[in-house]
Design an enzyme around this catalytic site. Sequence first.
Site, mmCIF file in Angstrom:
data_model
loop_
_atom_site.group_PDB
_atom_site.id
_atom_site.type_symbol
_atom_site.label_atom_id
_atom_site.label_comp_id
_atom_site.label_asym_id
_atom_site.label_seq_id
_atom_site.Cartn_x
_atom_site.Cartn_y
_atom_site.Cartn_z
ATOM 1 N N GLU A 34 0.858 -1.186 0.000
ATOM 2 C CA GLU A 34 0.000 0.000 0.000
ATOM 3 C C GLU A 34 0.894 1.237 0.000
ATOM 4 O OE1 GLU A 34 -2.385 3.078 0.139
ATOM 5 O OE2 GLU A 34 -3.082 1.047 -0.344
ATOM 6 N N GLN A 35 0.660 2.137 -0.959
ATOM 7 C CA GLN A 35 1.556 3.281 -1.096
ATOM 8 C C GLN A 35 1.390 4.323 -0.003
ATOM 9 O OE1 GLN A 35 0.893 5.302 -4.813
ATOM 10 N NE2 GLN A 35 -1.274 5.674 -4.420
ATOM 11 N N ARG B 40 -17.666 3.350 4.374
ATOM 12 C CA ARG B 40 -16.523 2.760 3.676
ATOM 13 C C ARG B 40 -15.354 2.483 4.625
ATOM 14 N NH1 ARG B 40 -14.536 2.413 -1.563
ATOM 15 N NH2 ARG B 40 -16.455 3.322 -2.376
ATOM 16 N N TYR C 58 -29.153 7.294 2.961
ATOM 17 C CA TYR C 58 -29.345 5.973 3.556
ATOM 18 C C TYR C 58 -28.498 5.832 4.825
ATOM 19 C CZ TYR C 58 -25.123 4.835 0.767
ATOM 20 O OH TYR C 58 -23.869 4.824 0.191
ATOM 21 N N ASP D 194 -11.552 -1.856 -9.337
ATOM 22 C CA ASP D 194 -11.459 -0.721 -10.243
ATOM 23 C C ASP D 194 -10.242 -0.769 -11.144
ATOM 24 O OD1 ASP D 194 -13.771 0.313 -9.238
ATOM 25 O OD2 ASP D 194 -12.850 1.944 -8.103
#
Length: 392
Positions: free
Chosen positions: A32-33, A106, A216, A298
């Site tokens: 992970e950068q 998230r 929501y 993605d």
Amino acid sequence: MALQLLVAGGGIGGLASALALAQGGHRVELFEQSAVFAEVGAGIQLGPNAVRRLQALGLADALDTIAARPDTLVVRAAHDDHELARLPLGDTALQRYGAPYCCVHRADLHGVLLAAAREHADVALNHPARLTQIERSDDAVTVAADGARAWEGDALIGADGLWSVVRAELGEPGPAPRPTGHTAWRGLLSQTALPLAQRSTQVRVWLGDRLHALVYPVRRGELLNVVVLAEAAPAGDARDWDQTTSLDALQHATGRCCTTLQNYLLAVPTWRAWTLHDRAPLTGPAQMAHERIALVGDAAHPMLPYLAQGAGMAIEDAVALAASLQGADGGEVPASLQRYAQARWQRNAQVQARARRNGEIFHAAGPLRVARDTAMRLLGARLLDQPWLYGG
């Protein structure tokens, strides 16, 4: 046989992949950068298809501690707040698809995946570690991170998002992501700070001319996630999906809307903006895997948020990837990755295309809007339910 696997990217897709692969008996090095493992953004809707995969990863209890389970999806007109259609969720979704429909923050979902990865003895988390070199041979992939050292593995999994570095290693990387001219404005509201009439256990959607909005619950229902998606682009770095913005910029893009929706917009204390990009839907398995390189999420198939399946497809990819590599030895890796790509590309392409189509439908104006609203009033839940997606 245990493989040594390299995963680029520590977001939801990367962590889900690392966890699924380690549970399949492999050793995983994840890169992970960023200096800190964290996730920006706000809410995510998880359809039953994604929830079933998280349950298969042993995360059912952890998901229950962070998720809200909305009881209904209600669609209304943005200009006058008239109801167009509704779909029961709650127990109905659970009975129909074998898993609930969940809404999460998230960062909470990322935290659940990160905690599970950290607890697994066969996952090594490297950060900050930005890949600066990728070399391939017939039987291995070697990566270097910030020039510090090198790691060798049987395969490299690119989970490094829309602007993926690993994607360039595919035989058919395709063109760069394209700007869509759409922007998502996001904010969060504390339910306890709202009047009772504004508190909600539903997924509420308003459809308007060239825009739509969602409200929501997330974080066990303690917060409301507010999102407005409009055909307007704010100034700022196109690659920054967490730009500072304002209510004035949002209202300039949306124009007039009904009082109910406007009251939610006025209540949000801080707005963030995300300029939307995507790629054309996948056209074949070569865009997801080549030799000892594979992509998830993605990095392979960015999609517009008009089907609420970006995270869901990344999680599906992770579980499918682990299944394809189950029991493989080093020499079988390229064929296993091809099986993964062959199994996944058409479903991902279908979701990408349907998300684009939904954007056109949600944002319809003039006669098309009238036709859409009429169809929703007549067909209701039959238009909103997605058996091909949630049951797949």
